[in-house]
Each structure stands twice: as structure tokens, then as C-alpha cells.
Design a protein around this motif. Structure first.
Motif, PDB file in Angstrom:
ATOM      1  N   GLY A 161     -83.620 -67.813  -8.207  1.00 18.63           N
ATOM      2  CA  GLY A 161     -84.130 -67.235  -7.101  1.00 18.63           C
ATOM      3  C   GLY A 161     -83.051 -66.992  -6.140  1.00 18.63           C
ATOM      4  O   GLY A 161     -81.954 -67.238  -6.367  1.00 18.63           O
ATOM      5  N   VAL A 162     -83.517 -66.524  -4.927  1.00 15.90           N
ATOM      6  CA  VAL A 162     -82.764 -66.057  -3.842  1.00 15.90           C
ATOM      7  C   VAL A 162     -82.181 -67.690  -3.324  1.00 15.90           C
ATOM      8  O   VAL A 162     -80.887 -67.736  -3.027  1.00 15.90           O
ATOM      9  N   CYS A 163     -83.116 -68.347  -2.984  1.00 13.73           N
ATOM     10  CA  CYS A 163     -82.545 -69.937  -2.625  1.00 13.73           C
ATOM     11  C   CYS A 163     -81.648 -70.619  -3.702  1.00 13.73           C
ATOM     12  O   CYS A 163     -80.653 -70.906  -3.044  1.00 13.73           O
ATOM     13  N   GLY A 164     -81.982 -70.555  -4.656  1.00 13.48           N
ATOM     14  CA  GLY A 164     -81.106 -71.100  -5.816  1.00 13.48           C
ATOM     15  C   GLY A 164     -79.816 -70.490  -5.938  1.00 13.48           C
ATOM     16  O   GLY A 164     -78.840 -70.968  -6.035  1.00 13.48           O
ATOM     17  N   PRO A 201     -98.219 -72.540   1.577  1.00 16.85           N
ATOM     18  CA  PRO A 201     -97.651 -73.316   0.603  1.00 16.85           C
ATOM     19  C   PRO A 201     -96.739 -72.581  -0.399  1.00 16.85           C
ATOM     20  O   PRO A 201     -97.036 -71.512  -0.710  1.00 16.85           O
ATOM     21  N   ALA A 202     -95.660 -73.488  -0.864  1.00 17.54           N
ATOM     22  CA  ALA A 202     -94.557 -72.803  -1.244  1.00 17.54           C
ATOM     23  C   ALA A 202     -93.984 -73.576  -2.787  1.00 17.54           C
ATOM     24  O   ALA A 202     -94.607 -74.683  -2.953  1.00 17.54           O
ATOM     25  N   CYS A 203     -93.158 -73.043  -3.495  1.00 14.31           N
ATOM     26  CA  CYS A 203     -92.917 -73.890  -4.748  1.00 14.31           C
ATOM     27  C   CYS A 203     -92.118 -74.865  -4.337  1.00 14.31           C
ATOM     28  O   CYS A 203     -91.406 -74.647  -3.286  1.00 14.31           O
ATOM     29  N   ILE A 204     -92.264 -76.043  -5.088  1.00 12.39           N
ATOM     30  CA  ILE A 204     -91.776 -77.356  -4.457  1.00 12.39           C
ATOM     31  C   ILE A 204     -90.347 -77.504  -4.875  1.00 12.39           C
ATOM     32  O   ILE A 204     -89.571 -77.839  -4.021  1.00 12.39           O
ATOM     33  N   ARG A 205     -90.287 -77.059  -6.303  1.00 18.18           N
ATOM     34  CA  ARG A 205     -88.694 -77.380  -6.794  1.00 18.18           C
ATOM     35  C   ARG A 205     -88.103 -76.082  -7.495  1.00 18.18           C
ATOM     36  O   ARG A 205     -88.771 -75.326  -8.109  1.00 18.18           O
ATOM     37  N   ILE A 206     -86.788 -75.839  -6.788  1.00 20.35           N
ATOM     38  CA  ILE A 206     -86.251 -74.682  -7.333  1.00 20.35           C
ATOM     39  C   ILE A 206     -84.754 -75.063  -8.007  1.00 20.35           C
ATOM     40  O   ILE A 206     -84.047 -75.662  -7.347  1.00 20.35           O
ATOM     41  N   PRO A 207     -84.745 -74.664  -9.442  1.00 21.09           N
ATOM     42  CA  PRO A 207     -83.130 -75.005  -9.838  1.00 21.09           C
ATOM     43  C   PRO A 207     -82.210 -74.332  -9.245  1.00 21.09           C
ATOM     44  O   PRO A 207     -82.325 -73.241  -8.651  1.00 21.09           O
ATOM     45  N   PHE A 233     -87.199 -74.627   5.248  1.00 20.83           N
ATOM     46  CA  PHE A 233     -85.797 -75.299   4.654  1.00 20.83           C
ATOM     47  C   PHE A 233     -86.283 -75.840   3.092  1.00 20.83           C
ATOM     48  O   PHE A 233     -87.239 -76.236   2.730  1.00 20.83           O
ATOM     49  N   TYR A 234     -85.108 -75.540   2.425  1.00 15.84           N
ATOM     50  CA  TYR A 234     -85.246 -76.547   1.146  1.00 15.84           C
ATOM     51  C   TYR A 234     -84.064 -77.254   1.074  1.00 15.84           C
ATOM     52  O   TYR A 234     -82.793 -76.882   1.463  1.00 15.84           O
ATOM     53  N   ARG A 235     -83.996 -78.493   0.604  1.00 16.82           N
ATOM     54  CA  ARG A 235     -82.801 -79.317   0.714  1.00 16.82           C
ATOM     55  C   ARG A 235     -82.324 -79.644  -0.552  1.00 16.82           C
ATOM     56  O   ARG A 235     -83.159 -79.805  -1.540  1.00 16.82           O
ATOM     57  N   SER A 272     -88.928 -58.766   1.903  1.00 17.79           N
ATOM     58  CA  SER A 272     -87.404 -58.904   2.004  1.00 17.79           C
ATOM     59  C   SER A 272     -87.071 -60.509   2.370  1.00 17.79           C
ATOM     60  O   SER A 272     -87.981 -61.064   2.772  1.00 17.79           O
ATOM     61  N   GLU A 273     -86.016 -61.088   2.235  1.00 17.45           N
ATOM     62  CA  GLU A 273     -85.540 -62.330   2.417  1.00 17.45           C
ATOM     63  C   GLU A 273     -84.141 -62.515   2.892  1.00 17.45           C
ATOM     64  O   GLU A 273     -83.151 -61.817   2.531  1.00 17.45           O
ATOM     65  N   LEU A 274     -83.793 -63.544   3.563  1.00 17.78           N
ATOM     66  CA  LEU A 274     -82.730 -63.947   4.095  1.00 17.78           C
ATOM     67  C   LEU A 274     -82.351 -65.479   3.921  1.00 17.78           C
ATOM     68  O   LEU A 274     -83.407 -65.971   4.266  1.00 17.78           O
ATOM     69  N   ILE A 328     -81.678 -72.471   4.619  1.00 18.68           N
ATOM     70  CA  ILE A 328     -82.595 -71.944   5.524  1.00 18.68           C
ATOM     71  C   ILE A 328     -83.152 -70.786   4.932  1.00 18.68           C
ATOM     72  O   ILE A 328     -82.360 -69.981   4.555  1.00 18.68           O
ATOM     73  N   ASP A 329     -84.428 -70.689   4.741  1.00 18.97           N
ATOM     74  CA  ASP A 329     -85.097 -69.500   3.960  1.00 18.97           C
ATOM     75  C   ASP A 329     -86.043 -68.625   4.930  1.00 18.97           C
ATOM     76  O   ASP A 329     -87.001 -69.307   5.585  1.00 18.97           O
ATOM     77  N   LEU A 330     -85.880 -67.518   5.208  1.00 20.70           N
ATOM     78  CA  LEU A 330     -86.525 -66.585   6.055  1.00 20.70           C
ATOM     79  C   LEU A 330     -87.304 -65.301   5.114  1.00 20.70           C
ATOM     80  O   LEU A 330     -86.510 -65.001   4.324  1.00 20.70           O
ATOM     81  N   GLY A 356     -84.745 -62.398 -10.564  1.00 22.35           N
ATOM     82  CA  GLY A 356     -85.154 -63.842 -10.648  1.00 22.35           C
ATOM     83  C   GLY A 356     -85.791 -64.193  -9.450  1.00 22.35           C
ATOM     84  O   GLY A 356     -86.249 -65.654  -9.101  1.00 22.35           O
ATOM     85  N   HIS A 357     -86.136 -63.415  -8.279  1.00 21.61           N
ATOM     86  CA  HIS A 357     -86.581 -63.710  -7.226  1.00 21.61           C
ATOM     87  C   HIS A 357     -88.049 -64.508  -7.636  1.00 21.61           C
ATOM     88  O   HIS A 357     -88.794 -64.071  -8.502  1.00 21.61           O
ATOM     89  N   ILE A 358     -88.407 -65.543  -6.780  1.00 21.28           N
ATOM     90  CA  ILE A 358     -89.375 -66.550  -7.073  1.00 21.28           C
ATOM     91  C   ILE A 358     -90.531 -66.211  -5.928  1.00 21.28           C
ATOM     92  O   ILE A 358     -90.172 -66.296  -4.787  1.00 21.28           O
ATOM     93  N   ALA A 359     -91.687 -65.495  -6.473  1.00 22.92           N
ATOM     94  CA  ALA A 359     -92.635 -65.014  -5.519  1.00 22.92           C
ATOM     95  C   ALA A 359     -93.493 -66.196  -5.064  1.00 22.92           C
ATOM     96  O   ALA A 359     -94.453 -66.378  -5.866  1.00 22.92           O
ATOM     97  N   CYS A 360     -93.301 -66.730  -3.882  1.00 21.63           N
ATOM     98  CA  CYS A 360     -94.164 -67.933  -3.426  1.00 21.63           C
ATOM     99  C   CYS A 360     -95.421 -67.165  -2.697  1.00 21.63           C
ATOM    100  O   CYS A 360     -96.464 -67.599  -2.671  1.00 21.63           O
ATOM    101  N   ASP A 361     -94.970 -65.956  -2.051  1.00 18.41           N
ATOM    102  CA  ASP A 361     -96.194 -65.123  -1.260  1.00 18.41           C
ATOM    103  C   ASP A 361     -96.105 -63.889  -1.744  1.00 18.41           C
ATOM    104  O   ASP A 361     -94.831 -63.273  -1.335  1.00 18.41           O
TER     105      ASP A 361
HETATM  106  N1  SME Z   1     -88.499 -66.487  -2.478  1.00 19.93           N
HETATM  107  C1  SME Z   1     -87.524 -67.750  -2.756  1.00 19.93           C
HETATM  108  C2  SME Z   1     -88.434 -68.764  -3.032  1.00 19.93           C
HETATM  109  C3  SME Z   1     -88.993 -69.745  -1.927  1.00 19.93           C
HETATM  110  S1  SME Z   1     -89.960 -68.970  -1.165  1.00 19.93           S
HETATM  111  O1  SME Z   1     -89.960 -67.504  -0.496  1.00 19.93           O
HETATM  112  C4  SME Z   1     -90.692 -70.019   0.120  1.00 19.93           C
HETATM  113  C5  SME Z   1     -86.516 -67.430  -3.789  1.00 19.93           C
HETATM  114  O2  SME Z   1     -86.746 -66.478  -4.687  1.00 19.93           O
HETATM  115  O3  SME Z   1     -85.847 -68.381  -4.052  1.00 19.93           O
END
Ligand code: SME
Length: 165
Positions: free
Chosen positions: A88-91, A78-84, A56-58, A120-122, A136-138, A110-115
Motif C-alpha cells: 500500500g501507500v503507507c508501506g 477505524p483502520a487496518c491495524i497492521r500493514i506489511p 500515524f502508523y509506527r 487521494s493520499e499523502l 504520517i498518513d493523510l 496495492g492501495h489498501i482501502a480502509c475507508d
Molecule cells: N490507504 C493506506 C492504508 C491506511 S489507511 O488509508 C488509514 C495504504 O494504502 O497504505
């Protein structure tokens, strides 16, 4: 003790039906958001195959006084703590309020590569009273791992959690 181990032979709709049932049972009548997100992150890890990150990110206060996504409970590296918002995908999910199903994260601007293993990502927004409160991030190391069935299952889960996280 809770025993929510899924049968590996389950098809995706049944897998998400059982996952949502377990999430409903574990979070009902529990007001603590962190406890609920922690248990649901563990359930996602148990029920959804081929993940390298689930959590999760809140939405929370940014240091400059606005809002941004802040890391919540998860399973994985461990993942990035703060995302504007909008980054990225979450933002993108948080800003638009729309599910982001990304078959190839390297092709997402702009994908943020934490790992570095993620391919692929949902990401599904959790909406309460018309406002995105979390996502919710997978992540998966497999290209094109996620389908519309995964998105529909996670959207149902987000609905269950809307006023519990
Ligand atoms: N890849 C995400 C960042 C969060 S990590 O995957 C846990 C993104 O681009 O928002």
C-alpha cells in the motif's frame, strides 16, 4: 485549554507554519509518544481541510518476528491495524523512506482501502537516526487533494516529531 483553531483564510504555507508551531509547543518536553501522536493527529484534523483520515502508523514487531507498520493514534474511521512494509501507500513510504503523494488512490498498485471514501493520499515517513520509525498518513475524499506544499509541510512536521514519537 489549547485553542489552535486555524483561520480558514490561511494559505497552505502559513497553515503548515502554524500547525508546526502548535505541534512543537504541544510535544516539547513530553516523552510519551502516544500522547504526542494523539495531539498531532488532532492538530492535523483541525489544520488541514478536506480530510477523512489523519494519523500515524509506527514500525513495530510483526507476529512472525519481522517488522511491519502498526496503527497509531488517528482521527477518522477505524483502520487496518497492521500493514506489511512495501504494501500500500503507507508501506511504500516506510520501505522507501520517501514521501508518497498519490493523486488517485485507485491507480496506486496495492492501495489498501480502509475507508472507501478516500480518493487521494499523502504519506510522509518519520526518520530517526537514518531509520524510518513511523509514517504520517493523510487521506482525502477529494481527488488530487494534496500538493507539494502539503508534502513540504508534513515533512517539516515529521522532522519535529522524529525524536518525540
Ligand atoms: N490507504 C493506506 C492504508 C491506511 S489507511 O488509508 C488509514 C495504504 O494504502 O497504505
Amino acid at each position: 485549554m489549547y485553542d489552535f483553531k486555524p483561520d480558514p483564510a490561511l494559505d497552505a504555507p502559513e497553515r503548515y507554519r502554524q500547525l508546526c508551531g502548535a505541534a512543537e509547543a504541544l510535544t516539547t518536553d513530553e516523552p510519551d509518544a502516544v500522547a504526542n501522536m494523539a495531539n498531532v493527529a488532532a492538530l492535523l484534523w483541525e489544520f488541514v481541510p478536506d480530510l477523512n483520515w489523519a494519523g500515524f502508523y509506527r514500525i513495530g514487531a510483526s507476529k512472525s518476528g519481522g517488522e511491519e507498520l502498526i496503527l497509531g493514534p488517528f482521527v477518522g474511521r477505524p483502520a487496518c491495524i497492521r500493514i506489511p512494509l512495501g504494501a500500500g501507500v503507507c508501506g511504500a513510504a516506510a520501505e522507501s523512506g520517501e514521501t508518497q503523494l498519490v493523486e488517485d488512490v485507485h491507480a496506486f498498485p496495492g492501495h489498501i482501502a480502509c475507508d472507501a471514501a478516500s480518493r487521494s493520499e499523502l504519506v510522509v515517513p518519520v526518520v530517526r537516526e537514518g531509520r524510518v520509525v513511523a509514517v504520517i498518513d493523510l487521506d482525502s475524499p477529494e481527488p488530487a487533494r494534496f500538493t507539494r506544499e502539503d508534502a513540504a509541510g508534513l515533512e517539516r512536521l515529521a522532522g519535529i516529531l522524529a525524536d518525540r514519537i
